[in-house]
Design a protein around this motif. Structure first.
Motif, mmCIF file in Angstrom:
data_model
loop_
_atom_site.group_PDB
_atom_site.id
_atom_site.type_symbol
_atom_site.label_atom_id
_atom_site.label_comp_id
_atom_site.label_asym_id
_atom_site.label_seq_id
_atom_site.Cartn_x
_atom_site.Cartn_y
_atom_site.Cartn_z
ATOM 1 N N HIS A 1 -12.723 1.026 -5.359
ATOM 2 C CA HIS A 1 -12.366 0.787 -6.138
ATOM 3 C C HIS A 1 -13.182 1.177 -7.194
ATOM 4 O O HIS A 1 -14.077 0.504 -8.159
ATOM 5 C CB HIS A 1 -12.276 -0.579 -6.245
ATOM 6 C CG HIS A 1 -11.312 -1.018 -7.537
ATOM 7 N ND1 HIS A 1 -11.159 -0.760 -8.055
ATOM 8 C CD2 HIS A 1 -10.056 -2.515 -6.906
ATOM 9 C CE1 HIS A 1 -10.281 -1.813 -8.950
ATOM 10 N NE2 HIS A 1 -9.622 -2.644 -7.823
ATOM 11 N N ARG A 2 -12.139 2.514 -7.555
ATOM 12 C CA ARG A 2 -12.602 2.545 -8.790
ATOM 13 C C ARG A 2 -13.076 2.030 -10.148
ATOM 14 O O ARG A 2 -13.927 2.605 -10.941
ATOM 15 C CB ARG A 2 -12.143 4.456 -9.040
ATOM 16 C CG ARG A 2 -11.778 5.785 -7.967
ATOM 17 C CD ARG A 2 -11.717 6.423 -8.773
ATOM 18 N NE ARG A 2 -11.466 7.894 -7.379
ATOM 19 C CZ ARG A 2 -10.818 9.002 -7.554
ATOM 20 N NH1 ARG A 2 -10.381 9.028 -8.837
ATOM 21 N NH2 ARG A 2 -10.820 9.830 -6.634
ATOM 22 N N LYS B 1 -0.818 -1.771 -4.660
ATOM 23 C CA LYS B 1 -0.429 -0.435 -5.383
ATOM 24 C C LYS B 1 -1.123 -2.128 -6.645
ATOM 25 O O LYS B 1 -0.230 -2.120 -7.754
ATOM 26 C CB LYS B 1 1.261 -1.557 -5.140
ATOM 27 C CG LYS B 1 1.348 0.272 -4.591
ATOM 28 C CD LYS B 1 2.641 0.045 -3.868
ATOM 29 C CE LYS B 1 3.459 1.066 -2.577
ATOM 30 N NZ LYS B 1 4.904 0.914 -2.553
ATOM 31 N N TRP C 1 0.533 -0.953 0.294
ATOM 32 C CA TRP C 1 0.172 0.129 -0.258
ATOM 33 C C TRP C 1 1.403 1.169 -0.078
ATOM 34 O O TRP C 1 1.791 1.008 0.732
ATOM 35 C CB TRP C 1 -0.853 -0.432 1.444
ATOM 36 C CG TRP C 1 -1.599 -1.194 0.703
ATOM 37 C CD1 TRP C 1 -1.790 -2.492 1.693
ATOM 38 C CD2 TRP C 1 -3.489 -0.755 0.795
ATOM 39 N NE1 TRP C 1 -3.128 -3.078 1.244
ATOM 40 C CE2 TRP C 1 -3.701 -1.776 1.212
ATOM 41 C CE3 TRP C 1 -4.145 0.093 0.030
ATOM 42 C CZ2 TRP C 1 -5.197 -2.253 0.661
ATOM 43 C CZ3 TRP C 1 -5.026 -0.144 0.043
ATOM 44 C CH2 TRP C 1 -5.527 -1.425 -0.074
ATOM 45 N N LYS C 2 0.272 2.144 -0.536
ATOM 46 C CA LYS C 2 0.964 3.584 -1.234
ATOM 47 C C LYS C 2 0.173 4.640 -0.061
ATOM 48 O O LYS C 2 -0.684 4.616 -0.397
ATOM 49 C CB LYS C 2 1.290 3.807 -2.357
ATOM 50 C CG LYS C 2 1.987 5.595 -2.131
ATOM 51 C CD LYS C 2 2.355 6.247 -3.308
ATOM 52 C CE LYS C 2 2.636 7.564 -3.317
ATOM 53 N NZ LYS C 2 2.051 7.713 -4.981
ATOM 54 N N GLU D 1 -9.541 4.698 3.501
ATOM 55 C CA GLU D 1 -9.417 5.913 4.036
ATOM 56 C C GLU D 1 -9.658 5.477 5.373
ATOM 57 O O GLU D 1 -10.712 4.658 5.306
ATOM 58 C CB GLU D 1 -10.139 6.595 3.468
ATOM 59 C CG GLU D 1 -10.687 8.405 4.485
ATOM 60 C CD GLU D 1 -11.646 8.862 3.370
ATOM 61 O OE1 GLU D 1 -11.768 10.182 4.147
ATOM 62 O OE2 GLU D 1 -12.268 8.574 1.744
ATOM 63 N N GLY E 1 -5.063 -0.691 -7.087
ATOM 64 C CA GLY E 1 -6.128 0.669 -7.482
ATOM 65 C C GLY E 1 -6.839 0.959 -6.290
ATOM 66 O O GLY E 1 -7.411 1.544 -6.355
ATOM 67 N N LYS E 2 -7.319 0.090 -5.115
ATOM 68 C CA LYS E 2 -7.979 -0.669 -4.603
ATOM 69 C C LYS E 2 -7.495 1.213 -3.778
ATOM 70 O O LYS E 2 -6.575 1.124 -2.879
ATOM 71 C CB LYS E 2 -8.019 -1.498 -3.954
ATOM 72 C CG LYS E 2 -9.249 -0.984 -2.551
ATOM 73 C CD LYS E 2 -9.238 -2.076 -1.824
ATOM 74 C CE LYS E 2 -10.006 -3.873 -2.948
ATOM 75 N NZ LYS E 2 -10.606 -4.524 -2.709
ATOM 76 N N ARG E 3 -8.544 1.615 -2.963
ATOM 77 C CA ARG E 3 -8.727 3.331 -1.718
ATOM 78 C C ARG E 3 -8.579 3.162 -0.833
ATOM 79 O O ARG E 3 -9.861 2.226 -0.408
ATOM 80 C CB ARG E 3 -8.810 4.297 -2.467
ATOM 81 C CG ARG E 3 -8.252 4.833 -4.183
ATOM 82 C CD ARG E 3 -8.583 6.336 -4.159
ATOM 83 N NE ARG E 3 -7.938 6.498 -5.734
ATOM 84 C CZ ARG E 3 -7.026 7.545 -6.100
ATOM 85 N NH1 ARG E 3 -6.627 7.717 -4.601
ATOM 86 N NH2 ARG E 3 -6.619 7.177 -6.981
ATOM 87 N N ILE F 1 -3.333 3.327 -1.337
ATOM 88 C CA ILE F 1 -3.694 2.934 -2.638
ATOM 89 C C ILE F 1 -3.133 1.788 -2.751
ATOM 90 O O ILE F 1 -1.541 1.494 -2.681
ATOM 91 C CB ILE F 1 -3.213 4.246 -3.667
ATOM 92 C CG1 ILE F 1 -3.943 5.567 -3.344
ATOM 93 C CG2 ILE F 1 -3.652 3.481 -5.159
ATOM 94 C CD1 ILE F 1 -3.783 6.348 -4.312
ATOM 95 N N ASP G 1 -6.423 -6.628 -1.054
ATOM 96 C CA ASP G 1 -5.342 -6.624 -1.787
ATOM 97 C C ASP G 1 -5.572 -6.882 -3.073
ATOM 98 O O ASP G 1 -5.571 -7.621 -3.752
ATOM 99 C CB ASP G 1 -3.970 -6.859 -1.464
ATOM 100 C CG ASP G 1 -3.681 -5.753 -0.476
ATOM 101 O OD1 ASP G 1 -2.769 -6.136 0.349
ATOM 102 O OD2 ASP G 1 -5.025 -6.770 0.959
ATOM 103 N N GLU H 1 -4.851 7.530 4.506
ATOM 104 C CA GLU H 1 -5.504 6.790 3.398
ATOM 105 C C GLU H 1 -4.302 6.091 2.598
ATOM 106 O O GLU H 1 -2.950 6.420 2.412
ATOM 107 C CB GLU H 1 -5.131 8.690 2.358
ATOM 108 C CG GLU H 1 -6.445 9.307 2.704
ATOM 109 C CD GLU H 1 -6.212 10.409 2.368
ATOM 110 O OE1 GLU H 1 -5.474 11.138 1.210
ATOM 111 O OE2 GLU H 1 -7.621 11.584 2.723
#
Length: 337
Positions: free
Chosen positions: A94-95, A74, A34-35, A120, A116-118, A72, A113, A70
């Motif tokens: 997940h957009r 990877k 995760w970033k 918060e 692109g999953k975000r 995202i 995991d 927060e």
């Protein structure tokens, strides 16, 4: 406030810090898929307590933080995280798949995991997480039920302050406490015992999407055509099967069958057939019913033994030759005992 920051030496993966940079630095080290970022907090309070306890191949993670978090994902990682929100709130989006999940206080849900999953997590949150590699879930599910694991584990938000989920939460807390204070020689035995207990409670106490499969040996109610196709698969694991053969056995068109499998199993018909065959291979290896991985792969219609080994290792976490060798060694030890 660098002088106030410290990392606990008694447990690798435990830290307590008080700055945005230190939070990100430690999380990037311990959860690198995760970033991470920490939004600016008007109060200037960035206190963060974090603990990551290994329990054999799983982990128990707890955190308490004043600022928000927060992150995202990877890349796709084959693991499931069961998260209990003790304070605050957590939201996942997940957009690309146009899906979102909100986990409020006193609720538990699963997180996977996916690239692109975000993620918060609101300020002044506290949470407990049980992190499990997907091959571990697969292996325990199949060993406990004798059925192939054909659908990824998923748990929608549910309260853990009452009902079955409360039992898993309490066991996680007790395991966390016991493992933190145990001596090294005790820790190995405790970790093994708790790992088995936690996974059994995961399957038996939580209202997850595999509950029916676990308790009654069948997945959620599905159309008769799909069930006929699955029965045909089980009866012909050692025979060559095409999509058209499955559609004929199910008495429907190939396209209709593909739609049904996607809806009710989350995979393609051939993907589910592959899972059945991998499960059959795993059972044969664990049961001492084969002497050759290549012969076993060919008998189950895997024309490329190397590809079979890759798929098997992805499913069960170890190569088929490694598990075969371990099974033989354990059998030899039993005979000489």
């Amino acid at each position: 406030m660098a002088t106030l920051e410290r990392v606990a030496e008694q447990c690798v993966g435990t830290f307590e810090v008080y700055s945005r940079a230190a939070i990100v630095r430690n999380l990037d080290l311990l959860e690198p898929n995760w970033k991470w970022s920490v939004p600016s907090e008007s109060s200037g309070d960035y206190s963060f307590k974090f603990s990551k306890q290994p329990v054999q191949s799983t982990f128990i993670i707890s955190a308490q933080h004043s600022a928000g978090l927060e992150a995202i994902a990877k890349q796709d990682v084959s693991r499931v995280s069961i998260i209990f929100v003790l304070a605050g709130e957590l939201e996942i989006n997940h957009r690309r798949m146009q899906k979102s999940l909100r986990i409020p206080i006193n609720n538990v849900a699963s997180i996977s995991d996916r690239a692109g999953k975000r993620l918060e997590i609101k300020p002044r949150s506290s949470w407990l997480l049980f992190q499990i590699p997907e091959p571990v879930i697969r292996q325990h599910f199949e060993e406990l039920t004798g059925k192939p694991y054909v659908q990824e584990f998923a748990l929608a938000p549910v309260s853990f302050r009452q009902g079955g989920a409360q039992g898993l939460y309490q066991t996680l807390r007790q395991a966390e406490k016991d493992l933190m204070t145990a001596r090294p020689v005790e820790r190995v035995m405790l970790a093994k015992a708790y790992s088995e207990l936690l996974l059994v409670k995961l399957f038996t106490k939580l209202p997850h999407n595999l509950s029916d499969a676990f308790h009654r040996g069948t997945l959620e109610s599905a159309p008769r055509q799909l069930l006929r196709a699955e029965a045909f698969m089980r009866d012909n694991l050692h025979n060559a099967i095409m999509l058209e053969d499955l559609a004929h056995a199910a008495s429907c068109s190939p396209r209709a069958l593909q739609r049904m499998f996607k809806t009710y199993r989350g995979d393609t018909p051939m993907g589910i057939l592959c899972n059945y065959r991998l499960a059959a291979a795993h059972g044969a290896i664990k049961g001492g019913q084969t002497d050759s991985i290549t012969d076993l792969a060919m008998s189950l219609q895997f024309s490329n033994p190397g590809r079979f080994s890759v798929l098997y290792k992805h499913a069960y976490g170890s190569s088929p030759s490694s598990i075969l060798r371990f099974t033989r060694e354990r059998s030899d030890d039993a005979e000489t005992a």
